[in-house]
Design an enzyme around this catalytic site. Structure first.
Site, PDB file in Angstrom:
ATOM      1  N   ILE A 131      13.482  35.768  28.401  1.00  0.00           N
ATOM      2  CA  ILE A 131      12.522  36.870  28.245  1.00  0.00           C
ATOM      3  C   ILE A 131      12.207  37.103  26.772  1.00  0.00           C
ATOM      4  O   ILE A 131      11.048  37.219  26.376  1.00  0.00           O
ATOM      5  CB  ILE A 131      13.075  38.157  28.889  1.00  0.00           C
ATOM      6  CG1 ILE A 131      13.202  37.954  30.400  1.00  0.00           C
ATOM      7  CG2 ILE A 131      12.183  39.359  28.584  1.00  0.00           C
ATOM      8  CD1 ILE A 131      13.910  39.060  31.124  1.00  0.00           C
ATOM      9  N   ARG A 162      25.311  34.589  18.829  1.00  0.00           N
ATOM     10  CA  ARG A 162      26.022  33.817  17.801  1.00  0.00           C
ATOM     11  C   ARG A 162      25.321  33.817  16.447  1.00  0.00           C
ATOM     12  O   ARG A 162      25.947  34.001  15.425  1.00  0.00           O
ATOM     13  CB  ARG A 162      26.208  32.372  18.278  1.00  0.00           C
ATOM     14  CG  ARG A 162      27.341  32.228  19.299  1.00  0.00           C
ATOM     15  CD  ARG A 162      27.607  30.791  19.644  1.00  0.00           C
ATOM     16  NE  ARG A 162      26.442  30.165  20.262  1.00  0.00           N
ATOM     17  CZ  ARG A 162      26.162  30.268  21.566  1.00  0.00           C
ATOM     18  NH1 ARG A 162      26.940  30.960  22.373  1.00  0.00           N
ATOM     19  NH2 ARG A 162      25.081  29.689  22.066  1.00  0.00           N
ATOM     20  N   LYS A 216      18.837  46.737  32.246  1.00  0.00           N
ATOM     21  CA  LYS A 216      19.071  47.867  33.164  1.00  0.00           C
ATOM     22  C   LYS A 216      20.381  48.594  32.886  1.00  0.00           C
ATOM     23  O   LYS A 216      20.642  49.631  33.467  1.00  0.00           O
ATOM     24  CB  LYS A 216      19.119  47.337  34.613  1.00  0.00           C
ATOM     25  CG  LYS A 216      17.785  46.858  35.120  1.00  0.00           C
ATOM     26  CD  LYS A 216      17.874  46.358  36.534  1.00  0.00           C
ATOM     27  CE  LYS A 216      18.269  44.901  36.613  1.00  0.00           C
ATOM     28  NZ  LYS A 216      17.315  43.930  36.095  1.00  0.00           N
ATOM     29  N   GLU A 220      10.181  50.265  30.863  1.00  0.00           N
ATOM     30  CA  GLU A 220       9.349  49.950  32.043  1.00  0.00           C
ATOM     31  C   GLU A 220       9.822  48.699  32.768  1.00  0.00           C
ATOM     32  O   GLU A 220       9.841  48.637  33.999  1.00  0.00           O
ATOM     33  CB  GLU A 220       7.888  49.788  31.593  1.00  0.00           C
ATOM     34  CG  GLU A 220       6.906  49.442  32.687  1.00  0.00           C
ATOM     35  CD  GLU A 220       6.807  50.515  33.768  1.00  0.00           C
ATOM     36  OE1 GLU A 220       7.549  50.418  34.758  1.00  0.00           O
ATOM     37  OE2 GLU A 220       5.996  51.453  33.604  1.00  0.00           O
ATOM     38  N   GLY A 248      13.941  27.937  41.499  1.00  0.00           N
ATOM     39  CA  GLY A 248      14.232  28.731  40.289  1.00  0.00           C
ATOM     40  C   GLY A 248      14.078  30.226  40.482  1.00  0.00           C
ATOM     41  O   GLY A 248      14.019  30.973  39.499  1.00  0.00           O
ATOM     42  N   GLU A 252      19.323  33.654  40.556  1.00  0.00           N
ATOM     43  CA  GLU A 252      20.262  33.511  39.437  1.00  0.00           C
ATOM     44  C   GLU A 252      20.984  32.181  39.656  1.00  0.00           C
ATOM     45  O   GLU A 252      20.981  31.653  40.783  1.00  0.00           O
ATOM     46  CB  GLU A 252      21.280  34.661  39.477  1.00  0.00           C
ATOM     47  CG  GLU A 252      20.698  36.046  39.226  1.00  0.00           C
ATOM     48  CD  GLU A 252      20.168  36.210  37.810  1.00  0.00           C
ATOM     49  OE1 GLU A 252      20.761  35.652  36.878  1.00  0.00           O
ATOM     50  OE2 GLU A 252      19.129  36.892  37.649  1.00  0.00           O
ATOM     51  N   ASP A 297      21.969  44.227  41.805  1.00  0.00           N
ATOM     52  CA  ASP A 297      20.810  44.343  40.925  1.00  0.00           C
ATOM     53  C   ASP A 297      19.784  45.321  41.519  1.00  0.00           C
ATOM     54  O   ASP A 297      19.210  46.150  40.807  1.00  0.00           O
ATOM     55  CB  ASP A 297      20.203  42.943  40.743  1.00  0.00           C
ATOM     56  CG  ASP A 297      19.189  42.938  39.637  1.00  0.00           C
ATOM     57  OD1 ASP A 297      19.575  43.319  38.508  1.00  0.00           O
ATOM     58  OD2 ASP A 297      18.022  42.589  39.904  1.00  0.00           O
ATOM     59  N   LYS A 335      18.385  49.145  40.205  1.00  0.00           N
ATOM     60  CA  LYS A 335      16.985  49.614  40.155  1.00  0.00           C
ATOM     61  C   LYS A 335      16.840  50.926  40.929  1.00  0.00           C
ATOM     62  O   LYS A 335      16.126  51.841  40.508  1.00  0.00           O
ATOM     63  CB  LYS A 335      16.050  48.543  40.708  1.00  0.00           C
ATOM     64  CG  LYS A 335      15.996  47.327  39.768  1.00  0.00           C
ATOM     65  CD  LYS A 335      15.218  46.168  40.346  1.00  0.00           C
ATOM     66  CE  LYS A 335      15.274  44.984  39.396  1.00  0.00           C
ATOM     67  NZ  LYS A 335      14.778  43.748  39.969  1.00  0.00           N
TER      68      LYS A 335
END
Ligand code: ADP
Ligand code: ASP
Ligand code: MG
Length: 960
Positions: A612, A644, A717, A744, A802, A805, A816, A820
Site C-alpha cells: 500500500i 529496517r 486498523k 478512511e 491473490g 492473506e 479483520d 472493521k
C-alpha cells in the site's frame, strides 16, 4: 575654568600634539586629525600610560564656547575646531597645506568669534536630484574582484554627482569586534587576529592597486594597524573597552574599504575622493544602542568638506561618525544603510540605492522561507515596520531621513543586475516582482528572536493610574529596549517583550520597584517567559480591512502554534504576535504560505513502504505536479521508513527513484528520529505521518504524534480497534486540537464509508444498524461458492488469485472483519471492545493450530460437507450465504457471522471481491443507504489514503 584648568588643558593638548607629530605619516591625508592624534598618542607612549590618558580624555574638559556659556569638550575634540575659533584667544597651531587636514587647538575666552562658515571659502555644495547615492554592503565589497565590480557600477552610473557609501569588507566588522572582545578578555591572540585583518586588506590592495596608490594605501594601513595595536594593548591592560574605544576600533573596516574603492574608481577614470565620515557626520547618542544625527552640524561640516574636496564622486565610509565632541562613534551594527540615508537627506539626493546580496526586500526572510517573493514596492512605513521587526535587509533607522524629503530607496542585488529590486517610496503597490497582484493586504513578515516576555500581573493594577508609567520607568532605568507591549482591557496584567539578554535585570528592577505592591498582594507576580520570538505581519493596506488578523491566527492555529501575546497598533500597519522560539520559523512559513502563496505545503512521512505504501508513493509521484498547479498543494515526502531502513531528505524525496535512493542512502530505521526529521523540517509548517503498516506498535505512537501537532493518516486498523480507552483518548485529543487524524481506508479501502458515517452523525441522523460485507476475500469466496464447487476449492482459487492473506485462515477467522465492525461501532458512539464482538470463525476448529497454510489447505476439504450443507439449506429457502459484520446500534451490540440473505437482497447481488455496506438510520429507514464497490487491493486502499491526505490539505487551507 580657572587658570589652572586652562593650563592643564593646554598642557594635555600640547602633549597630544607632540605625539601627533611623532607619528605623523606622510600619507595621512585621509586621516581625520583628531583620530590620528589620538592614535599617535598611543604609539608615542607606553601602553599603560596610554590607557590612563585615554581614560582622562573621555572625561570631558569644560571650555567656553563662543556664546560665552560653558560647553563640554573632550580633549580630543579640540583638534577638530575650525581655524576661526582660534582667531582670538590662545591657540596652539600646527598648520597643514590641505585645508581638510588643517587643525588648530584652541582654548579661548572670547565674545565675538566669527561663525564657522565665515572662515570657509564658500564653495556652494550642490544639492538635489543630481546626486545619486549608492550604498554597498559588506558582501558587495567582500573581495578584490567584487570591489572592482562595484567600481564599475559606480563609474557606469551617469548621474551628475555620486556619493557612494561603503561598508567594511564582509566579516571585517565582526573581526574587529572580536579583537575588542579578545583584548578585554586578556586573550593574547588579539594580536594575531589583528594581523589577519591587516593581511586580508593587504592582499586585497595588492590585487587592486599598484604604484603610488598601493604604497599610500599600505602605509596608511600599517599606520592604522600600529595604532590599533597600541589601543588594543591598552584595552588588554585595562581589561575593559569603553564604548568610544570600541567604536573607534570597529570603524576601521569602513576606512579601509572606502579608500580601496576610491583608488579603484579613480583608476577607472572616475573623478573621486574618499570621505572619512567622522569628519562630516555628527550624531548624538540616543540611548538603547542608537544615535540621532545632528543634521544642522553635519550639513555645515559636509559643506566644509566639499569646499576642499570637490569631485564628482565621493566614496564615504558607512557606519562611522563623530559625536559633537568629535569623538569617533558609530551608527551601530548594520548602520551603513543609515549612513547612506543621512547622506541622501543632507544632499537632497534623487535616489538612494542600497546594493546587497538579495534581489530586494522579500515578503519574508529568504533564508527562512524559500517561497518568499521579492516585493516590487514598499511604502516607507512598511519598510520601516519590516526592518524594525527583524528584516535585516535594511537598517530600521534608514527610512526616517529619506522620508523627510521623499527620496526613494531602491534595494538591489549586486549579483543580479537584471533584477529591478524593491523600490521604497511614499506609495506602495500591492505587487510582487513578477507582477502578480496580491489579493492579500499583507506585504511581508519578519521575526525577531531571542526575546523574553515579562508579565506584570495583579488585581491591584486595575484602575490605578500610573502603573504603566511606573513599570516602564523601571524598565527605562535598566536601559532595556521594550519591543512590544500588550495590556488586556481588564488591566489585570501588562506584558511586554524585551531582549532575552536584558530580561533578568528588568525583572529585578520591577520586583524592587513594586516590592510593596507584591508584598501586599496588589501585584501577584512579575513573571518571565523566556525563549520567545516575535512574528510581525506588515502591510499598510491591512488598515481598515476586516479579516486580516482572523486569517493570520487561523493559519497559526492550523500549524498548531500557540500565541503567547498579541499587539496591533492603531495604525494597523503591523500585527505582532509573540510565540515560543521553537515555533517561530514554522509560524513564519505557515502565515506566509497562507497569505502569499495560498499554497499548502505539507511535509509527509511514510511509515511502511510495503504494497500500500509503495502504491501511495507512486500515486503521489504521478499527481504531484497537477496538485501543485491546480490546487496549490505541495506534498513533500521528507522521509520513508520501513522496519529496517529509512530514507530521509531535507527538501523532499524524488519519488521517481525513491527505491534506488533508499538502497544507496538508506539508514537504519529509527522511528523517533524519523518523526523528528519529518516534523523538524522547519520550513514546512504542517506535517503528516502516513502509517501504511498494520502494526500496533506504530499505531501506539499516534497520540504522541497528535500531541506534537503532527497529523496522522492511516489505513492501519490497529489504533481504532485497539483498547477502548486509548481509542477514546485519541479521538478526544483530535477533537480538542487542530491536529487531524484521518483513517478512511481502515474500512472498505477507498470507499467513502467513514466519511459517510461521520456525515450522517454530524448532520443529526441517528444510526440504527450498519451491516455489510467488509472483507473482499470473503466476499469473493461466497460470491463464487456455487453448487459446482466445494468451499475448499473456492478458498484455494481465491488464494491463487491473490485475494487472500498468505494464510487464508487470517481472512476466514473473521478477526479483520471484527476490527472493521468495532471501528464502525465506535464511530457510531458505541463503547465496545474487540472482545465484545462475537466472531464466527470459518476455520474449522481442528485446523486452527495447524502450522502451515499449505497443510491447512490440504486438510480443508475434509470439512467441505458442513459448508455445502449450509449452502444447500440456504438455497432451498431461496437464499444465499454471506459473511457479514453487523453493528446493532439500537442494542449496542456488534457481531461477525455467516448469514443468509434472500436472493433479491443487495448483498446477494455482489460479484468479484466487492464490499457492500448498508446504513439503516432514522433518515434512511425504509431503504438503507448503500455503498458498494471494490473494498480491497493496493490501488484503491492507497487511493483512500491519498484522498485523506488531500482532505487534510484542504482543512489546512488549500483551495477547494
Ligand atoms: P549588507 O551587508 O549588504 O547590508 P545584510 O546582510 O545586512 O546585507 O542584509 C541582507 C540580508 O538580509 C539578505 O542576505 C537576507 O538574508 C536578509 N534578509 C532578512 N529578511 C529579509 C527580507 N525580508 N528581504 C530580503 N532580505 C532579507
Ligand atoms: N560594517 C558594519 C557592520 O557590519 C556596518 C554595515 O555594514 O552596515 O555592522
Ligand atoms: Mg545591512
Amino acid at each position: 575654568m580657572d587658570f589652572n584648568g586652562l593650563y592643564e588643558t593646554l598642557i594635555f593638548c600640547g602633549f597630544l600634539m607632540k605625539c601627533r607629530r611623532l607619528s605623523n605619516s606622510p600619507n595621512s591625508r585621509g586621516t581625520s586629525p583628531s583620530h590620528a592624534a589620538a592614535m599617535s598618542l598611543s604609539s608615542a607612549i607606553s601602553p599603560s600610560s596610554y590607557a590612563a590618558i585615554a581614560a582622562a580624555s573621555s572625561a570631558r574638559t569644560p571650555i567656553f564656547n563662543k556664546k560665552k556659556t560653558a560647553a563640554v569638550l573632550s580633549p580630543l575634540s579640540l583638534f577638530h575646531q575650525s581655524p576661526s575659533l582660534s582667531k582670538t584667544g590662545i591657540f596652539l597651531h600646527r598648520g597643514r597645506k590641505e585645508s581638510s587636514s588643517k587643525f588648530y587647538i584652541a582654548a579661548s575666552v572670547t565674545t565675538a568669534v566669527p561663525s564657522l562658515d565665515d572662515s570657509v571659502e564658500k564653495v556652494q555644495l550642490p544639492r538635489g536630484a543630481m546626486w545619486s547615492i549608492h550604498k554597498f554592503g559588506g558582501t558587495c565589497v567582500g573581495s578584490s574582484e567584487r570591489i572592482r565590480n562595484v567600481a564599475e557600477i559606480v563609474v557606469e552610473d551617469d548621474s551628475e554627482r555620486k556619493l557612494v557609501v561603503v561598508s567594511a569588507m564582509s566579516k571585517v566588522t565582526d573581526m574587529m569586534y572580536d579583537l575588542i572582545y579578545k583584548a578585554q578578555s586578556r586573550d593574547d591572540s588579539y594580536e594575531s587576529a589583528l594581523d589577519a585583518v591587516m593581511e586580508k586588506h593587504k592582499l586585497t590592495a595588492f590585487d587592486l592597486l599598484d604604484g603610488d596608490d598601493l604604497a599610500r594605501f599600505l602605509t596608511r594601513l600599517q599606520h592604522d594597524v600600529n595604532n590599533l595595536k597600541a589601543m588594543l594593548r591598552a584595552i588588554y591592560i585595562a581589561g575593559h573597552a569603553t564604548e568610544s574605544f570600541s567604536d573607534f576600533v570597529v570603524g576601521h573596516g569602513e576606512l579601509w574599504s572606502a579608500q580601496l574603492l576610491s583608488f579603484v574608481i579613480r583608476k577607472n577614470g572616475g573623478d573621486c575622493n574618499w570621505m572619512d565620515t567622522r569628519d562630516v557626520l555628527v550624531v548624538n547618542p540616543a540611548g538603547s544602542n542608537q544615535v540621532d544625527p545632528d543634521y544642522l552640524e553635519s550639513e555645515k561640516r559636509l559643506e566644509k568638506w566639499f569646499s576642499s574636496n570637490q569631485c564628482q564622486t565621493i566614496v564615504a565610509t558607512g557606519f562611522i561618525a563623530s559625536t559633537p565632541q568629535n569623538i569617533p562613534t558609530t551608527l551601530k551594527r548594520d548602520g551603513s544603510d543609515f549612513s547612506a540615508a543621512i547622506m541622501g537627506a543632507l544632499l537632497r539626493a534623487g535616489q538612494v540605492t542600497i546594493w546587497t546580496d538579495v534581489n530586494g526586500v522579500y515578503s519574508a526572510d529568504p533564508r527562512k522561507v524559500s517561497e518568499a517573493v521579492v516585493l516590487k514596492t514598499l511604502s516607507y512605513q512598511e519598510a520601516w515596520e519590516m526592518s524594525y521587526f527583524g528584516a535585516n535587509v535594511l537598517h530600521p533607522r534608514t527610512i526616517i531621513p529619506v522620508m523627510r524629503y521623499d527620496i526613494p530607496i531602491v534595494i538591489r542585488n549586486i549579483f543580479n543586475l537584471s533584477a529591478p529590486g524593491t523600490m521604497i517610496c511614499r506609495e506602495s503597490v500591492g505587487e510582487t516582482e513578477d507582477g502578480l497582484k496580491l489579493e492579500s493586504h499583507v506585504k511581508g513578515f519578519a521575526t525577531i528572536d531571542n526575546l523574553a516576555l515579562i508579565n506584570v500581573e495583579g488585581t491591584g493594577m486595575a484602575g490605578v493610574p500610573g502603573t504603566a508609567s511606573a513599570i516602564f520607568g523601571a524598565v527605562k532605568d535598566v536601559g532595556a529596549n521594550v519591543i512590544m507591549i500588550s495590556q488586556a482591557s481588564s488591566e489585570h496584567s501588562i506584558c511586554f517583550a524585551v531582549p532575552e539578554s536584558e530580561v533578568k535585570a528588568v525583572a529585578k528592577a520591577l520586583e524592587a520597584r513594586f516590592r510593596q505592591a507584591l508584598d501586599a498582594g496588589r501585584l501577584s507576580q512579575v513573571a518571565i517567559i523566556p525563549n520567545c520570538s516575535i512574528l510581525a505581519t506588515v502591510g499598510q493596506k491591512m488598515a481598515s480591512t476586516p479579516g486580516v488578523s482572523a486569517t493570520l491566527f487561523n493559519a497559526l492555529a492550523k500549524a498548531n502554534i500557540n500565541v503567547r501575546a498579541i499587539a496591533q497598533g492603531c495604525t494597523e500597519y503591523n500585527i505582532t504576535v509573540v510565540l515560543s522560539r521553537e515555533d517561530c520559523v514554522r509560524a513564519l512559513k505557515a502565515v506566509h504560505s497562507r497569505f502569499y502563496l495560498s499554497r499548502t505545503t505539507i511535509a509527509v512521512g511514510i511509515v511502511g513502504p510495503g504494497l500500500i505504501g509503495a502504491t501511495l508513493l507512486d500515486q503521489l509521484r504521478d499527481q504531484a505536479a497537477i496538485l501543485k498547479e491546480n490546487s496549490k498543494i505541495d506534498l513533500r515526502v521528507m522521509g520513508i521508513t520501513g522496519s529496517r531502513t529509512m530514507l530521509l531528505s531535507e527538501t523532499g524525496i524524488d519519488l521517481s527513484r525513491w527505491r534506488e535512493v533508499q538502497k544507496e542512502k538508506g539508514e537504519t530505521a529509527d522511528l523517533e528520529k524519523f518523526v523528528q526529521h519529518v516534523r523538524g523540517n522547519h520550513f514546512i509548517p504542517s506535517t503528516v505521518i502516513v502509517d501504511c503498516t498494520a502494526d500496533s506498535e506504530v499505531a501506539s505512537h499516534y497520540h504522541d504524534w497528535l500531541c506534537r501537532g503532527i497529523h496522522v493518516v492511516t489505513p492501519n486498523k490497529k489504533a481504532n480497534s485497539g483498547p477502548l480507552d486509548q481509542y477514546l483518548k485519541l479521538r478526544a485529543l483530535q477533537r480538542r486540537s487542530y491536529t487531524h487524524y484521518f483513517y478512511e481506508a481502515t474500512v472498505g479501502a477507498g470507499l467513502p464509508i467513514i466519511t459517510t458515517l461521520q456525515g450522517l452523525l454530524e448532520t443529526g441522523d441517528k444510526i440504527l444498524r450498519i451491516e455489510g460485507i467488509f472483507s473482499g476475500t470473503l466476499s469473493y469466496i461466497f460470491n463464487n461458492f456455487k453448487s459446482t464447487t466445494s468451499f475448499s476449492e473456492v478458498v484455494s482459487e481465491a488464494k491463487a488469485a491473490g485475494y487472500t492473506e498468505p494464510d487464508p485462515r487470517d481472512d476466514l477467522a473473521g478477526t479483520d472483519v471484527a476490527r472493521k465492525v468495532i471501528i464502525l461501532a465506535r464511530e457510531s458512539g458505541l463503547k465496545l471492545e474487540l472482545s465484545d464482538i462475537p466472531v464466527q470463525s470459518l476455520v474449522p476448529e481442528p485446523l486452527r493450530d495447524i502450522a502451515s497454510a499449505e497443510e491447512f489447505l490440504l486438510q480443508l476439504p475434509q470439512f467441505d460437507s458442513d459448508m455445502t450443507r449450509k449452502r444447500e439449506d440456504a438455497e432451498n429457502a431461496g437464499e444465499v450465504l454471506r459473511y457479514v459484520g453487523v453493528v446493532d446500534a439500537v442494542n449496542q451490540k456488534g457481531v461477525v457471522e455467516l448469514k443468509r440473505y434472500k436472493k433479491e437482497h443487495p448483498f446477494a447481488q455482489l460479484s468479484g471481491s466487492d464490499n457492500i455496506i448498508a446504513f439503516t438510520t432514522e433518515r434512511y429507514n425504509k431503504q438503507p443507504l448503500i455503498i458498494r464497490g471494490p473494498g480491497a487491493g493496493a490501488e484503491v486502499t492507497a487511493g483512500g489514503v491519498f484522498s485523506d491526505i488531500l482532505r487534510l490539505a484542504s482543512y489546512l487551507g488549500a483551495p477547494s
